[in-house]
Design a protein around this motif. Structure first.
Motif, PDB file in Angstrom:
ATOM      1  N   ALA A 271       0.825  -1.204   0.000  1.00 46.64           N
ATOM      2  CA  ALA A 271       0.000   0.000   0.000  1.00 46.64           C
ATOM      3  C   ALA A 271       0.859   1.254   0.000  1.00 46.64           C
ATOM      4  O   ALA A 271       0.546   2.233  -0.668  1.00 46.64           O
ATOM      5  CB  ALA A 271      -0.933  -0.001   1.210  1.00 46.64           C
ATOM      6  N   THR A 272       1.969   1.250   0.753  1.00 46.64           N
ATOM      7  CA  THR A 272       2.735   2.493   0.855  1.00 46.64           C
ATOM      8  C   THR A 272       3.679   2.703  -0.316  1.00 46.64           C
ATOM      9  O   THR A 272       3.762   3.792  -0.863  1.00 46.64           O
ATOM     10  CB  THR A 272       3.553   2.508   2.157  1.00 46.64           C
ATOM     11  N   PHE A 273       4.387   1.648  -0.742  1.00 51.67           N
ATOM     12  CA  PHE A 273       5.359   1.877  -1.808  1.00 51.67           C
ATOM     13  C   PHE A 273       4.711   2.171  -3.140  1.00 51.67           C
ATOM     14  O   PHE A 273       5.261   2.906  -3.955  1.00 51.67           O
ATOM     15  CB  PHE A 273       6.267   0.655  -1.978  1.00 51.67           C
ATOM     16  N   LEU A 274       3.546   1.580  -3.408  1.00 57.92           N
ATOM     17  CA  LEU A 274       2.924   1.785  -4.703  1.00 57.92           C
ATOM     18  C   LEU A 274       2.054   3.021  -4.733  1.00 57.92           C
ATOM     19  O   LEU A 274       1.370   3.267  -5.714  1.00 57.92           O
ATOM     20  CB  LEU A 274       2.085   0.562  -5.081  1.00 57.92           C
ATOM     21  N   SER A 275       2.072   3.809  -3.639  1.00 51.78           N
ATOM     22  CA  SER A 275       1.116   4.901  -3.573  1.00 51.78           C
ATOM     23  C   SER A 275       1.582   6.146  -4.294  1.00 51.78           C
ATOM     24  O   SER A 275       0.803   7.057  -4.503  1.00 51.78           O
ATOM     25  CB  SER A 275       0.862   5.260  -2.119  1.00 51.78           C
ATOM     26  N   LYS A 276       2.839   6.257  -4.638  1.00 50.78           N
ATOM     27  CA  LYS A 276       3.380   7.440  -5.297  1.00 50.78           C
ATOM     28  C   LYS A 276       3.256   8.696  -4.430  1.00 50.78           C
ATOM     29  O   LYS A 276       3.367   9.807  -4.931  1.00 50.78           O
ATOM     30  CB  LYS A 276       2.681   7.701  -6.646  1.00 50.78           C
ATOM     31  N   ASP A 277       3.026   8.511  -3.155  1.00 54.02           N
ATOM     32  CA  ASP A 277       2.980   9.664  -2.261  1.00 54.02           C
ATOM     33  C   ASP A 277       4.252   9.629  -1.414  1.00 54.02           C
ATOM     34  O   ASP A 277       4.483   8.647  -0.727  1.00 54.02           O
ATOM     35  CB  ASP A 277       1.730   9.537  -1.376  1.00 54.02           C
TER      36      ASP A 277
END
Lengths: 603, 290
Positions: free
Chosen positions: A378-384
């Protein structure tokens, strides 16, 4: 609601017969089992007590958390039956504690929520002060009580009061989707993060959890903290507009993860180490919740699944670890890291500790890995960039957790330096249930996901968002490699003493406080900063109480008291001369009548 | 095609170690052992019965778990275009299987009462505290640019840009460190702490551990080679190219290793911290779009 009845019976027995630990423990275990069974089939009941309507119903999230409370209640109650030392009211408070947590997640409006929340806080306070004659416990319990009420109950009451005054109702179904003022959501956030132990308000956790008896520490760390997550999920689901708090939540969560993991590394006390590790894991949960709010579509689902799975996983392995530390405390009377060689006399404890340590460090194929894997997705693929930073810090904390818990593994190896004995069978049974769940949830994570109705494809694996993790296949591959190697190249047991080039081992033994020195220096700096802040606060407190201000109310009421004193003195003097007294009395009466006439508008 | 990896991964690494020893010897102006020497050593060790300094199960089980996790790591990598174990997000699983490897080594080392083993375990964990985050930052850069966490998918969708070049260099550095070449073989330091976690192992268990360490080294450098070659090649040609890039990188690393002395733990940590700072800067550059 059979479970509620059983819990109430258990607490009444605990109240009347203060020594019957076994009965209360076993009844609580039975009640928790009833809770799990009833929750799986759904609960829908309404009771009318003292004119108030109490409605209890399960929806997807509350059913899940009910099952969580039930599982931890079952395991810890079995453990309690042999472990807990009954003192004052703690036996009664134990069943009430678990019951209140179950009723929190089953409640359908904020009134019930806050009633049972407060009940939970009071019950946990009674349990924490079990050893009230210990100075450490006194200090920790005061910090707990004050911090909980100042930072947790007060903001929650303010928020709930505001909702009531604005909408006139506290029912969840009526309040679904209404717009509340942003400050209400901030108040809820403050209330729940202080209960969960997130960065600025985490200071009570490492004080309160070690001083409680180990079964209570397990419930506090494993289950009570999840109530905060449940509350936050409820608020986020009910009221739109939670994007305002999402960024702050993620920032605080990241700080919590880093601080919790680093501080865990430098502890010398097993339970304090585990308490800081709980702080760290709560950071993961709030990171996942923040990611859930901030992301959308597939990643939102992944974050949601990560949040709920990690709640389950942390509950299971933290309860297990605290109960195992209780084994050690019960057997040796110590809970510091200087212990050695317990593995010889306590083999089951040692094996389950390895399972617990590998789970908390998120090593595959155990359960901690699955939820962490989902958080990273969830975090790495979020582009945030904030979330990606959160992912990196998570991995750092994961490595720190392994390093910290290796110190705990060390107490089981080597030559024994204390007398020890294995724990009683009921204690081991409670722990074995959770250890079994650790392994099963690691290999079949889809089963847990099915309970929350998240579609993960085949129930035997986790297939979400195009990423499929077949945990069973993975574990199977690892095991087949191990078995193949073990069969092809077996080892016979050919024992001899260790060769340490002839040097005596105890002289050159590596002490736990010297392990990981380059990183541990950071931890020492952090705790140093914390101590300085505490010193500033306490010096302010000393200055304030050193001033001869006395009590605040003295300042406010003093002039009025002095006036009354002076008046009574004058009257006393006057009474020595009757005529003068009559004259003064007539004058006073006339003045009163005149004043009232003026006030009534007659003149 | 990927089944070739099932043959390459277990049986090539000791041969490569033999090549490394030959290269080191040539640099140091001596003949050196034959290329197959490491294989001979491992086979000899595997045929010997070990002497166990402790009855602990963790001690006996650790080499098997280490070998299994090293093989798992190698099987998650692509040989040609695909890998044997392949699923979305397997780069994270790669890191965590690596953690399982370290954990197995450390649990085994801590189970025996030998200060050298304990010192080695301590160093192994302390190094991983700094270099795992560095690895994660590198992965974060690749994930930001390609939008995926699957090794094969990242490898196929990398397109050159400033941050990706920086990420390649960081990955080369991380592969070098985690492969345990000389400036950074602090955990298994031969001369300082009698091989650290390995010092109490003997016979078959030692052979398994050494083999597992070689496979881990192979896996890290093969990861780098895959990321470099797979964006530009397919199928058998990709495999040949991977092998060539891998051998080139390996030889360069071995040459660099022969010219260096071992770092102290705090020196290595400082280098790692600098790497993390560079990685953070590269992540910001990647997020800005370059």
């Amino acid at each position: 609601m059979l479970f509620a009845l059983l819990f109430i019976i258990a607490s009444i027995i605990g109240l009347i017969k203060r020594e019957q630990v076994k009965i209360v423990g076993l009844l609580s275990a039975l009640a928790s089992l009833a809770l799990v069974v009833e929750a799986l089939s759904g609960i829908d009941a309404t009771y009318s007590i003292l004119g108030l309507e109490f409605a209890f119903m399960t929806d997807t999230i509350s059913r899940y958390f009910c099952i969580l409370v039930g599982i931890s209640g079952l395991a810890v109650s079995l453990y309690t039956a042999e472990y807990m030392e009954p003192r004052h009211l703690n036996l009664a408070a134990y069943s009430v504690f678990i019951l209140s947590m179950a009723l929190i997640v089953l409640s359908r409006d904020f009134l019930e929520f806050i009633i049972f929340w407060e009940l939970m806080t009071i019950a946990s306070y009674v349990l924490i002060v079990t050893y009230y004659d210990n100075t450490e416990t006194k200090k920790a319990s005061i910090i707990y009580l004050v911090a909980m009420h100042a930072f947790n109950t007060a903001p929650l009451l303010l928020a709930i009061g505001a909702i009531y005054s604005q909408f006139g109702t506290l029912d969840y179904s009526t309040l679904q989707g209404v717009y509340v003022p942003t400050w209400v959501i901030w108040a809820f956030l403050l209330g729940f993060i202080s209960k969960a132990g997130i960065f600025p308000v985490h200071f009570w956790l490492p004080e309160a959890h070690p001083v409680a008896p180990s079964n209570v520490s397990a419930l506090l760390s494993g289950t009570m903290l999840k109530m905060a997550i449940y509350g936050m999920i409820r608020v986020v689901e009910l009221f739109p507009g939670s994007e305002a708090i999402a960024r702050t939540m993620v920032v605080l969560a990241i700080l919590t993860i880093a601080i919790g993991a680093i501080m865990a590394l430098v502890q010398k006390d097993i339970k304090r180490l585990m308490a800081y590790s709980s702080v760290d894991n709560m950071g993961y949960l709030f990171l996942a919740l923040g990611a859930y709010i901030m992301l959308d579509r597939v990643l939102k689902k992944i974050a949601f699944l990560a949040l709920l799975l990690h709640a389950f996983n942390h509950l299971v392995f933290k309860n297990l670890l605290f109960m195992l530390s209780g084994n050690v405390l019960h057997a040796t009377g110590r809970k510091d890291l200087e212990l050695r060689g317990l593995g010889k006399k306590m083999p089951f404890t040692a094996v389950m500790s390895v399972v617990g340590i590998l789970s908390v460090s998120a090593v595959p194929p155990l359960n901690g890995f699955i939820s962490k894997w989902l958080i990273y997705q969830a975090t790495f693929l979020s582009k945030d960039p904030l979330l990606v930073g959160g992912g990196v810090i998570s991995l750092f904390a994961s490595a720190l957790t392994l390093a910290a818990y290796i110190k705990i593994y060390r107490i089981f190896t080597g030559e024994p330096n204390v007398e020890a004995h294995e724990a009683a069978p009921l204690m081991l049974a409670g722990e074995a249930i959770l250890a079994f769940l650790c392994v099963v949830a690691g290999i079949f994570p889809g089963i847990i996901a099915r309970i929350i109705n998240v579609d993960v494809g085949n129930p035997w694996l986790i297939s979400i968002g195009g990423a499929t993790f077949n945990a069973l296949l993975f574990a199977g591959t690892l095991c087949s490699f191990i078995i193949a190697a073990a069969i092809a190249l077996p080892t016979k047991k050919n024992l001899d003493a260790p060769w340490t080039t002839g040097e005596p081992v105890d002289e050159f033994e590596q002490k736990p406080e010297h392990m990981f020195t380059p990183i541990a220096k950071f931890g020492k700096k952090l705790s140093f900063i914390g101590e300085r802040i505490e010193e500033r606060f306490s010096s302010f407190e000393r200055w304030y109480s050193s001033k001869d201000l006395g009590y605040l109310d003295e300042i406010m009421f003093m002039p009025v008291i002095k006036l009354i004193e002076g008046t009574s003195y004058v009257i006393k003097e006057l009474s020595k001369n009757l005529n003068a007294l009559l004259a003064v009395t007539f004058l006073v009466l006339f003045t009163i009548v005149l004043t009232m006439a003026v006030l009534a508008g007659v003149i | 095609m990927e089944l070739l990896g099932a043959i390459v991964a277990p049986f090539l690494p000791p041969l490569l170690d033999g090549v490394a020893r030959k290269v080191k010897a040539l640099i140091q102006n001596r003949m050196g052992p034959s290329i197959f020497q490491t294989w001979y050593d491992i086979i000899t060790l595997l045929s010997m019965e070990p002497t166990l300094p402790t009855g602990s199960l963790a001690f006996r089980l650790a080499p098997y778990i280490a070998l299994a996790s090293a093989l798992c790591m190698a099987f998650m990598l692509p040989y040609g275009s695909n890998s044997i174990i392949n699923f979305g997000g397997d780069l994270i699983a790669f890191i965590y299987v690596f953690t399982l490897f370290s954990a197995a080594l450390v649990f085994g080392a801590l189970s025996v009462e030998n200060s050298y083993s304990h010192a080695g375990a301590n160093r192994e964990l302390t190094l991983s505290l700094v270099f795992k985050p560095l690895f994660t930052i590198t992965i974060g850069i690749f994930a930001l640019k390609t939008g995926s966490l699957s090794i094969t998918q990242i490898a196929h969708s990398i397109s050159p840009s400033l941050s990706i070049v920086g990420a390649y260099l960081l990955l080369l550095y991380v592969a070098y460190v985690e492969a345990g070449f000389i400036p950074y073989d602090i955990a298994e330091a031969e001369t300082e702490i009698l091989e650290g976690p390995l010092s109490e192992y003997s016979g078959r268990l030692l052979g398994l551990l050494k083999w597992a360490l070689q496979i881990k080294r192979f896996a890290m450098i093969w990861l780098f080679a895959s990321f470099v070659t797979l964006p530009i090649a397919e199928g058998v040609f990709a495999f040949v190219l991977q092998m060539m890039v891998f051998l080139l990188a390996y030889l360069l690393m071995v040459t660099y290793e022969s010219l260096n002395a071992r770092y102290r733990l705090d020196q290595a940590m400082n280098q790692g911290m600098k790497g993390i700072v560079i990685g953070a800067v590269l992540t910001i550059i990647a997020w800005l779009g370059w």
